[in-house]
Write a protein that holds these residues in place. Structure first.
Motif, PDB file in Angstrom:
ATOM      1  N   VAL A 355     -20.255  -0.778 -16.686  1.00 44.81           N
ATOM      2  CA  VAL A 355     -20.092   0.503 -17.383  1.00 44.81           C
ATOM      3  C   VAL A 355     -20.975   0.544 -18.625  1.00 44.81           C
ATOM      4  N   ALA A 356     -21.019  -0.557 -19.360  1.00 45.72           N
ATOM      5  CA  ALA A 356     -21.860  -0.597 -20.562  1.00 45.72           C
ATOM      6  C   ALA A 356     -23.317  -0.338 -20.198  1.00 45.72           C
ATOM      7  N   GLY A 357     -23.776  -0.908 -19.074  1.00 50.58           N
ATOM      8  CA  GLY A 357     -25.148  -0.665 -18.646  1.00 50.58           C
ATOM      9  C   GLY A 357     -25.375   0.791 -18.274  1.00 50.58           C
ATOM     10  N   GLU A 358     -24.403   1.406 -17.595  1.00 47.15           N
ATOM     11  CA  GLU A 358     -24.529   2.815 -17.240  1.00 47.15           C
ATOM     12  C   GLU A 358     -24.551   3.704 -18.483  1.00 47.15           C
ATOM     13  N   LEU A 359     -23.718   3.397 -19.461  1.00 51.33           N
ATOM     14  CA  LEU A 359     -23.668   4.200 -20.690  1.00 51.33           C
ATOM     15  C   LEU A 359     -24.984   4.119 -21.448  1.00 51.33           C
ATOM     16  N   GLU A 360     -25.581   2.952 -21.461  1.00 51.98           N
ATOM     17  CA  GLU A 360     -26.867   2.808 -22.148  1.00 51.98           C
ATOM     18  C   GLU A 360     -27.921   3.682 -21.483  1.00 51.98           C
ATOM     19  N   GLY A 361     -27.862   3.744 -20.140  1.00 43.54           N
ATOM     20  CA  GLY A 361     -28.810   4.588 -19.426  1.00 43.54           C
ATOM     21  C   GLY A 361     -28.566   6.062 -19.655  1.00 43.54           C
ATOM     22  N   MET A 362     -27.341   6.450 -20.060  1.00 38.41           N
ATOM     23  CA  MET A 362     -27.026   7.856 -20.308  1.00 38.41           C
ATOM     24  C   MET A 362     -27.127   8.192 -21.793  1.00 38.41           C
ATOM     25  N   ARG A 363     -28.077   7.546 -22.465  1.00 39.48           N
ATOM     26  CA  ARG A 363     -28.413   7.857 -23.870  1.00 39.48           C
ATOM     27  C   ARG A 363     -27.252   7.538 -24.811  1.00 39.48           C
ATOM     28  N   LEU A 364     -26.521   6.491 -24.476  1.00 38.68           N
ATOM     29  CA  LEU A 364     -25.509   5.989 -25.420  1.00 38.68           C
ATOM     30  C   LEU A 364     -25.885   4.558 -25.790  1.00 38.68           C
ATOM     31  N   GLU A 365     -27.156   4.421 -26.268  1.00 42.17           N
ATOM     32  CA  GLU A 365     -27.637   3.105 -26.644  1.00 42.17           C
ATOM     33  C   GLU A 365     -26.769   2.543 -27.773  1.00 42.17           C
ATOM     34  N   GLY A 366     -26.438   1.283 -27.636  1.00 40.15           N
ATOM     35  CA  GLY A 366     -25.625   0.639 -28.658  1.00 40.15           C
ATOM     36  C   GLY A 366     -24.141   0.826 -28.458  1.00 40.15           C
ATOM     37  N   ALA A 367     -23.774   1.682 -27.499  1.00 35.41           N
ATOM     38  CA  ALA A 367     -22.344   1.859 -27.232  1.00 35.41           C
ATOM     39  C   ALA A 367     -21.796   0.580 -26.603  1.00 35.41           C
ATOM     40  N   ARG A 368     -20.565   0.304 -26.918  1.00 35.97           N
ATOM     41  CA  ARG A 368     -19.897  -0.875 -26.351  1.00 35.97           C
ATOM     42  C   ARG A 368     -18.651  -0.443 -25.594  1.00 35.97           C
ATOM     43  N   PHE A 369     -18.395  -1.194 -24.545  1.00 32.56           N
ATOM     44  CA  PHE A 369     -17.248  -0.872 -23.698  1.00 32.56           C
ATOM     45  C   PHE A 369     -16.607  -2.183 -23.243  1.00 32.56           C
ATOM     46  N   GLU A 370     -15.319  -2.287 -23.436  1.00 33.81           N
ATOM     47  CA  GLU A 370     -14.593  -3.486 -23.016  1.00 33.81           C
ATOM     48  C   GLU A 370     -13.290  -3.086 -22.328  1.00 33.81           C
ATOM     49  N   ILE A 371     -12.790  -3.990 -21.534  1.00 34.23           N
ATOM     50  CA  ILE A 371     -11.488  -3.795 -20.896  1.00 34.23           C
ATOM     51  C   ILE A 371     -10.610  -4.993 -21.233  1.00 34.23           C
ATOM     52  N   ARG A 372      -9.528  -4.727 -21.881  1.00 31.13           N
ATOM     53  CA  ARG A 372      -8.577  -5.782 -22.222  1.00 31.13           C
ATOM     54  C   ARG A 372      -7.313  -5.613 -21.388  1.00 31.13           C
ATOM     55  N   LEU A 373      -6.658  -6.715 -21.120  1.00 35.05           N
ATOM     56  CA  LEU A 373      -5.398  -6.702 -20.380  1.00 35.05           C
ATOM     57  C   LEU A 373      -4.254  -6.901 -21.364  1.00 35.05           C
ATOM     58  N   ALA A 374      -3.471  -5.850 -21.541  1.00 32.66           N
ATOM     59  CA  ALA A 374      -2.325  -5.899 -22.466  1.00 32.66           C
ATOM     60  C   ALA A 374      -1.100  -6.404 -21.711  1.00 32.66           C
ATOM     61  N   ARG A 375      -0.620  -7.562 -22.123  1.00 33.05           N
ATOM     62  CA  ARG A 375       0.526  -8.189 -21.440  1.00 33.05           C
ATOM     63  C   ARG A 375       1.803  -7.409 -21.696  1.00 33.05           C
TER      64      ARG A 375
END
Length: 533
Positions: A355-375
């Motif tokens: 997803v981070a790679g796709e966002l960078e390609g859609m002109r969101l350079e520097g955007a970060r995306f993470e997925i955390r698992l909340a117990r």
């Protein structure tokens, strides 16, 4: 894939038949032309909620029909809305719930509402599980959770019974103790009643019985009569037998007299004995009123209580078995949840990077995306944790949940990035995006178009858009137009733009509001640039 959509008498659409093809299908048109009406019409065929207000003014009902092509053959989902509501599968009567169930395996519709759903942990978790290919693991957890819940419910019911039984047992034992203490005997009440009557009239009974005994003893008249008759019999044989009969009477009188003497000896006029009899009879009457009205019923109740209390150990054994079952099912649930957790943890990192790679390609350079698992505190039907998608649109900004930091345009791109990254795992043959271009433009829009084109290589994709930078990537470009009909009312028509000239004219209108030379030139450039390499 969706091959054809027929719409009749729905809002502004009097009658329309729309053909769809493989790859990327783009719907464009003026604002208010009715593009989203087609998405709504498809939704009705897929079992969405319907209302009378959707029927075209002056018509009795609206009708939609969606034709799908599948490897196993054609399938038609139909719906009528209005005074005569109906749902059909291949012409056979059905209902909206069945349409929804089947439609959920044919089409995924993603609009503004779905973007809002993307902010919810349940949706984020579902997307992660789809990407992880963890549907079977998720089903296993849901089944184990249901079994665990069923076992826990059974245990709770038994514990409730046990709690009630303990209270009941205490009461039953109290009852049994009373009955055992009273120790009623069959016929005891009748015997005591007779004794009470005698005790109450002991003096008078003594007088009467004494007189009777005295009279029976008499002065030997019966004995003398027997002797006289025997002498007479010797003289006259016709008197034979009478002396013996009279002798028997004399013996009976003597026995009665003896019994009367014994009775007189047994008479008890002691007031203390009478009080004891009264108390005992009162106690027996109380038991009879409580347990069935007779002393026999009281004795039977005592036997029943003894039997019932002897079986209380069975409930304890059932409780022990139920607790063992709960422990076993909880262990099975935790084991199934661990498998799902491992699949999610592995997939979360891969999906976040994609997803981070796709966002960078859609002109969101520097955007970060993470997925955390909340117990979670406890394992639920969908696992031991929930996915939490975190986003930061600009460098230096802290990661935060999507709901707090993503704008409308960013959220549209995140959704598209998720769908593009998870395209291989997405098993739905047809994907529909309504308003996917909200809040974006320029190069970002072009990048969105590129990804929709790429998504169309593995799926049939339907997109409603206002941007020429996206529309130029269409494999099939459908123009939605609102015109004045013969009745003087606006009607919606749909036609496919098949030539480059038609497409260029529409793209020019989308960019500048009119078909100018400069806009046409730019439109042709966009169409050329959008050709797949």
């Amino acid at each position: 894939m969706l091959a054809q959509l027929e719409v009749q008498e729905l809002a502004l659409i009097e009658r329309a038949t729309v053909q769809f093809g493989q790859g990327l299908n783009l719907l464009t048109g003026e604002t208010g032309s009715g593009k989203s009406l087609l998405v709504d019409a498809l939704g009705l065929a897929l079992g969405a909620r319907a209302g009378q207000d959707q029927v075209r003014e002056g018509a009795e009902r609206a009708a939609v029909s969606a034709l799908f092509l599948r490897p196993e053959g054609q399938l038609t989902l139909s719906r009528e809305v209005g005074r005569r509501a109906a749902a059909r599968l291949d012409g056979r009567p059905s209902n909206p719930a069945q349409l929804r169930e089947l439609g959920s395996r044919l089409v995924g519709v993603h609009g503004q509402h779905d973007q809002r759903l993307l902010l919810e942990p349940q949706t984020q978790t579902q997307l992660l599980d789809e990407f992880a290919g963890a549907q079977e693991a998720r089903i296993a957890v849901a089944a184990a959770f249901a079994a665990s819940l069923q076992g826990l419910t059974a245990l709770q019911e038994l514990e409730t019974i046990a709690t009630r039984s303990r209270r009941d047992e205490e009461y039953l034992r109290w009852q049994l103790d009373q009955l055992r203490s009273a120790d009623p005997q069959r016929g005891e009440d009748e015997e005591l009643s007779a004794e009470r009557a005698a005790a109450r009239h002991a003096v008078r009974l003594a007088e009467l019985v004494g007189d009777a005994g005295h009279n029976l003893r008499g002065d030997g008249t019966l004995a003398a009569a027997v002797a006289a008759l025997r002498s007479a019999t010797a003289l006259d044989s016709r008197l034979a037998g009478l002396p013996e009969r009279l002798a028997l009477l004399a013996e009976e009188v003597a026995e009665v007299g003896s019994e009367l003497r014994h009775y007189l000896d047994s008479l008890n006029s002691d007031p203390r004995r009478l009080a004891e009899i009264e108390d005992r009879l009162a106690a027996l009457e109380q038991l009879k009123r409580r347990y069935g009205g007779s002393l026999e019923a009281v004795i039977e109740e005592r036997a029943r209580l003894e039997t019932q209390l002897a079986t209380t150990g069975d409930l304890g054994a059932a409780l022990s078995q139920a607790r063992d079952a709960v422990d076993a099912r909880r262990a099975e649930l935790e084991a199934a949840a661990r498998v799902l957790t491992e699949a999610r943890a592995e997939a979360a990192e891969r999906l976040a990077q994609a997803v981070a790679g796709e966002l960078e390609g859609m002109r969101l350079e520097g955007a970060r995306f993470e997925i955390r698992l909340a117990r979670r505190a406890a394992v639920a039907a969908d696992g031991a944790e929930q996915a939490e998608m975190l986003f930061a649109a600009n460098p230096g900004e802290p990661l935060a949940p999507l709901a707090r930091v993503a704008s409308g345009g960013e959220l549209s791109r995140v959704m598209l990035a998720l769908r593009t990254a998870a395209a291989e795992a997405d098993r739905l043959p047809t994907l529909v995006f309504d308003e996917v271009d909200a809040g974006i433009g320029g190069e970002a829009a072009r990048q969105v178009g590129l990804r929709l084109q790429r998504l169309g290589r593995g799926h049939q994709v339907l997109v409603v858009t206002h941007l020429a930078q996206i529309a130029c990537y269409a494999d099939h470009h459908l123009l939605v137009e609102k015109t004045l009909g013969g009745s003087g009312r606006n009607v919606v028509q749909v036609r496919e733009l098949k030539s480059d000239a038609e497409r260029a004219a529409e793209l020019a209108r989308m960019m500048s509001g009119g078909v100018t030379v400069k806009a046409l030139a730019r439109a042709r450039e966009l169409i050329q640039e959008a050709q797949p390499v």
